[in-house]
Design an enzyme around this catalytic site. Structure first.
Site, mmCIF file in Angstrom:
data_model
loop_
_atom_site.group_PDB
_atom_site.id
_atom_site.type_symbol
_atom_site.label_atom_id
_atom_site.label_comp_id
_atom_site.label_asym_id
_atom_site.label_seq_id
_atom_site.Cartn_x
_atom_site.Cartn_y
_atom_site.Cartn_z
ATOM 1 N N ASP A 170 0.822 -1.202 0.000
ATOM 2 C CA ASP A 170 0.000 0.000 0.000
ATOM 3 C C ASP A 170 0.861 1.259 0.000
ATOM 4 O O ASP A 170 2.087 1.207 0.177
ATOM 5 C CB ASP A 170 -0.899 0.018 1.238
ATOM 6 C CG ASP A 170 -1.977 -1.044 1.190
ATOM 7 O OD1 ASP A 170 -2.329 -1.483 0.082
ATOM 8 O OD2 ASP A 170 -2.469 -1.436 2.270
ATOM 9 N N TYR A 207 7.878 -10.221 5.538
ATOM 10 C CA TYR A 207 7.697 -8.817 5.892
ATOM 11 C C TYR A 207 8.275 -8.575 7.280
ATOM 12 O O TYR A 207 8.282 -9.471 8.127
ATOM 13 C CB TYR A 207 6.212 -8.448 5.947
ATOM 14 C CG TYR A 207 5.492 -8.428 4.628
ATOM 15 C CD1 TYR A 207 5.316 -7.235 3.923
ATOM 16 C CD2 TYR A 207 4.953 -9.595 4.084
ATOM 17 C CE1 TYR A 207 4.626 -7.207 2.712
ATOM 18 C CE2 TYR A 207 4.270 -9.571 2.878
ATOM 19 C CZ TYR A 207 4.107 -8.380 2.203
ATOM 20 O OH TYR A 207 3.437 -8.357 1.005
#
Length: 298
Positions: A60, A124
């Site tokens: 994002d 991540y």
């Protein structure tokens, strides 16, 4: 005129603060995606036709990547050989300048290779700092971490809670909704959840001894929307005493989001896509590569 077409797996990194996300945005939009700039750089290599990147892992706006990946087909005119991997990296980076985007590596792959579907894992990490507010963050840490609290975390409790995420679960209670949510399964397998002091190279330069930086690392084949940011937020709540480790287990089983003071999705600025992994056998080009250089090559 016939062309010389080749597919490449591209690894690239970016500082995500100034982009709408990694995926392509409409050209009329004021803020574009990382993919827009990759494609603009590729078009400057004078390919045959329009170049389109297929991104492996969406991020994002505000989210960064140490290494994301994509596949791309580049066709050249029949009098030119396919770009060598090294030349392609150098040329793309030349045309990406001065954007905070860098191509790390290019690998020639077979024509049926798909960067998203061939990925075997994604890792991540989320950077959390305690001991200050956002306005008190060191200048060089702004937009690179979340100042979660002036109070410090009980890391033992956080590490205990994180292990409940490991394994295959329905993560309905730890995802956000978007237009794709109804069509994507919330069942995901988390291979690793690791909480440790941050490895950030700037730590030794920080003069405020009250600051504590932590990396919340998660590894899995795929993740549901905002899963990492919601897991991180819940684990911070555990570390601050708003939830217990067993609350994490309970909310996974009940498929309901946890409720606690300040319940939120951790902001995008602390999230980094660290790595996308592939099976080495999938990275072997099944078609013979043309390595000759013609006088017109660049």
């Amino acid at each position: 005129m016939g062309g010389s077409r080749a597919r490449y797996l591209i690894f690239f990194q970016y500082f995500g603060t100034k982009y709408s996300g990694v995926v392509r945005a409409p050209e009329s939009q004021a803020v574009l995606g990382v993919e827009n700039y990759l494609e603009m750089a590729a078009q400057k290599l004078r390919p045959v036709g329009k170049v389109k990147f297929s991104i492996s892992s969406r991020t994002d706006s505000g989210v960064h990547a140490i290494s994301n990946s994509a596949h791309v087909d580049i066709e050249r005119t029949s009098d030119k050989s396919p770009f060598s991997e090294a030349i392609l990296v150098k040329a793309l980076n030349f045309h990406l300048h001065p954007e905070p985007i860098s191509v790390l590596k290019a690998i020639r792959v077979s024509d049926d290779f798909h960067a998203r579907f061939k990925a075997i894992s994604r890792t991540y990490f989320y950077r959390v700092v305690t001991g200050c507010t956002n306005k008190d963050l060191p200048v060089f840490e702004r937009d690179l971490c979340w100042a979660a609290s002036e109070s410090h975390l009980d890391i033992t409790r956080v590490q205990e809670a994180a292990q409940f995420f490991v394994g295959t679960h329905d993560f309905s209670g730890f995802r956000s909704t978007n237009k794709e949510t109804p069509f994507r399964s919330p069942v995901k397998t988390l291979l690793q959840a690791h909480i440790a002091p941050s490895s950030c190279i700037l730590l030794n330069q920080v003069q405020n001894s009250d600051l504590q930086f932590w990396d919340f690392t998660f590894k899995g084949k795929s993740f549901t929307y905002n899963q990492v940011r919601r897991m991180t937020s819940a684990l911070v709540a555990v570390g601050l005493g708003h939830l217990t480790p067993k609350h994490i287990k309970l909310h996974l089983e009940e498929r309901k989001p946890p409720v606690y003071p300040g319940n939120l999705v951790a902001p995008p600025s602390g999230l980094f896509l660290k790595e996308v992994e592939y099976d080495e056998t999938d990275l072997q080009c099944k078609e013979p590569e043309v390595r000759r250089r013609s006088p017109g090559d660049t």
